[in-house]
Motif scaffolding. Structure first.
Motif, PDB file in Angstrom:
ATOM      1  N   LYS A 276      57.785  42.656  55.176  1.00  0.00           N
ATOM      2  CA  LYS A 276      57.721  44.008  55.752  1.00  0.00           C
ATOM      3  C   LYS A 276      57.386  45.042  54.678  1.00  0.00           C
ATOM      4  O   LYS A 276      56.580  45.961  54.904  1.00  0.00           O
ATOM      5  CB  LYS A 276      59.042  44.347  56.434  1.00  0.00           C
ATOM      6  N   ASN A 279      53.723  44.809  53.848  1.00  0.00           N
ATOM      7  CA  ASN A 279      52.918  45.395  54.930  1.00  0.00           C
ATOM      8  C   ASN A 279      52.955  46.913  54.890  1.00  0.00           C
ATOM      9  O   ASN A 279      51.931  47.586  55.098  1.00  0.00           O
ATOM     10  CB  ASN A 279      53.402  44.886  56.289  1.00  0.00           C
ATOM     11  N   LYS A 282      50.659  48.207  52.436  1.00  0.00           N
ATOM     12  CA  LYS A 282      49.273  47.778  52.679  1.00  0.00           C
ATOM     13  C   LYS A 282      48.781  46.768  51.633  1.00  0.00           C
ATOM     14  O   LYS A 282      47.641  46.813  51.167  1.00  0.00           O
ATOM     15  CB  LYS A 282      48.346  48.992  52.732  1.00  0.00           C
ATOM     16  N   THR A 284      47.747  43.049  50.899  1.00  0.00           N
ATOM     17  CA  THR A 284      47.254  41.891  51.657  1.00  0.00           C
ATOM     18  C   THR A 284      47.299  40.627  50.798  1.00  0.00           C
ATOM     19  O   THR A 284      47.169  40.679  49.573  1.00  0.00           O
ATOM     20  CB  THR A 284      45.816  42.131  52.142  1.00  0.00           C
TER      21      THR A 284
END
Length: 307
Positions: A276, A279, A282, A284
């Motif tokens: 979390k 994410n 941002k 990846t």
């Protein structure tokens, strides 16, 4: 009441070393259930071999009680020795005996009649049937190790004690010996082994006792020991170079070659919480892998915590 193969209750042993007394075993208590594979782990000089030598009658304890199959070793020394087979760490074999002669001699010492001896069967089991008439001095270290195992099994003991059974043998033979130990256990033998190979203990043992400086640090099932610290590592294969998010500073976190490595306590944190955070920032990634604490991590941590 549990059925124990070996019990040691408040066992103490000291040695005189120059001008000081060394506590080889101090208030040592252990209970080895019948039919299990039980590991004794500890650094050199921890007291493992002293305990084994007491079981075999080679070393006298100072105090405490030791029982083999519920029989006190002081009161029933002859009977208790018949119930155990010890495979020593040292490859102490007469170089001028053949494997066949050595096992026949051992059977004679235990008063086993010729018709009841299983010399060829034992040599076959340990892969030495073709070398049965070769002098021991011509055997490799691995072959001599297997011969000592066969020797310990001559009188068909209930309990087999292996002192560093795979020390000095190659990887292939080590795995072969592991399979043989498992087979012996499957056939009803209780196995007690000392080892400094953590992989060996993790592969074989159901129960483990960790010893240091003559004292027991921890005794538990292998599963419980592996869950003690709950340390888990998650590795993210990153798509791009990143700065570590400040939210991950509460964990042991580092970046190596586009890999984000996070160590966390699985008992306090869920992996989903870490994902979390990535994410939200941002970040990846294309792959995730995880690793959990192994027995070596637990062993080192316990030794460190207990000085």
């Amino acid at each position: 009441m549990k059925n124990y193969a070996i019990q040691a209750i408040n066992l103490n042993k000291t040695f005189q070393k120059k001008n000081e007394i060394v506590n080889a075993l101090s208030s040592f208590e252990i209970y080895i259930p019948k039919g299990t594979i039980y590991g004794l782990l500890g650094p050199n000089g921890a007291g493992k071999s002293t305990f084994i030598n007491i079981l075999g009658g080679l070393v006298k304890k100072n105090s405490g009680t030791v029982k083999i199959s519920d029989l006190d070793i002081d009161k029933y020394s002859k009977e208790t020795r018949r119930r155990i087979g010890i495979v020593p760490q040292e490859l102490n074999i007469d170089p001028f005996f053949t494997p066949n002669e050595l096992l026949e001699l051992q059977a004679g010492l235990y008063g086993i009649k010729k018709k009841n001896r299983k010399t060829e069967e034992l040599l076959s089991k340990v892969g030495l049937l073709d070398q049965r008439n070769a002098y021991a001095r011509t055997l490799s270290g691995g072959m001599r190790r297997r011969l000592l195992i066969a020797k310990a099994l001559v009188h068909d003991p209930e309990i087999i004690i292996l002192d560093e059974p795979t020390a000095g043998v190659d990887v292939e033979l080590r795995y072969n010996l592991w399979e043989y130990v498992k087979e012996l256990n499957k056939n009803g033998k209780t196995i007690c082994l000392t080892t400094h190979y953590m992989e060996e203990a993790e592969n074989l043992c159901e129960f483990i006792t960790i010893i240091n400086k003559g004292k027991i640090i921890k005794s538990d099932t292998k599963t419980n020991l592996l869950n003690i610290f709950g340390k888990k590592t998650v590795i993210f294969e990153l798509d791009n170079n990143i700065n570590i998010p400040k939210e991950l500073n509460i964990y042991e976190t580092k970046i190596e070659k586009k890999k984000l490595i996070v160590n966390y306590d699985k008992n306090k944190t869920k992996l989903s919480n870490i994902i979390k955070i990535l994410n939200q920032n941002k970040i990846t990634y294309n792959e995730i892998s995880t690793k959990e604490s192994d027995l070596e991590n637990v062993f080192i941590k316990l030794l460190k915590d207990h000085g």
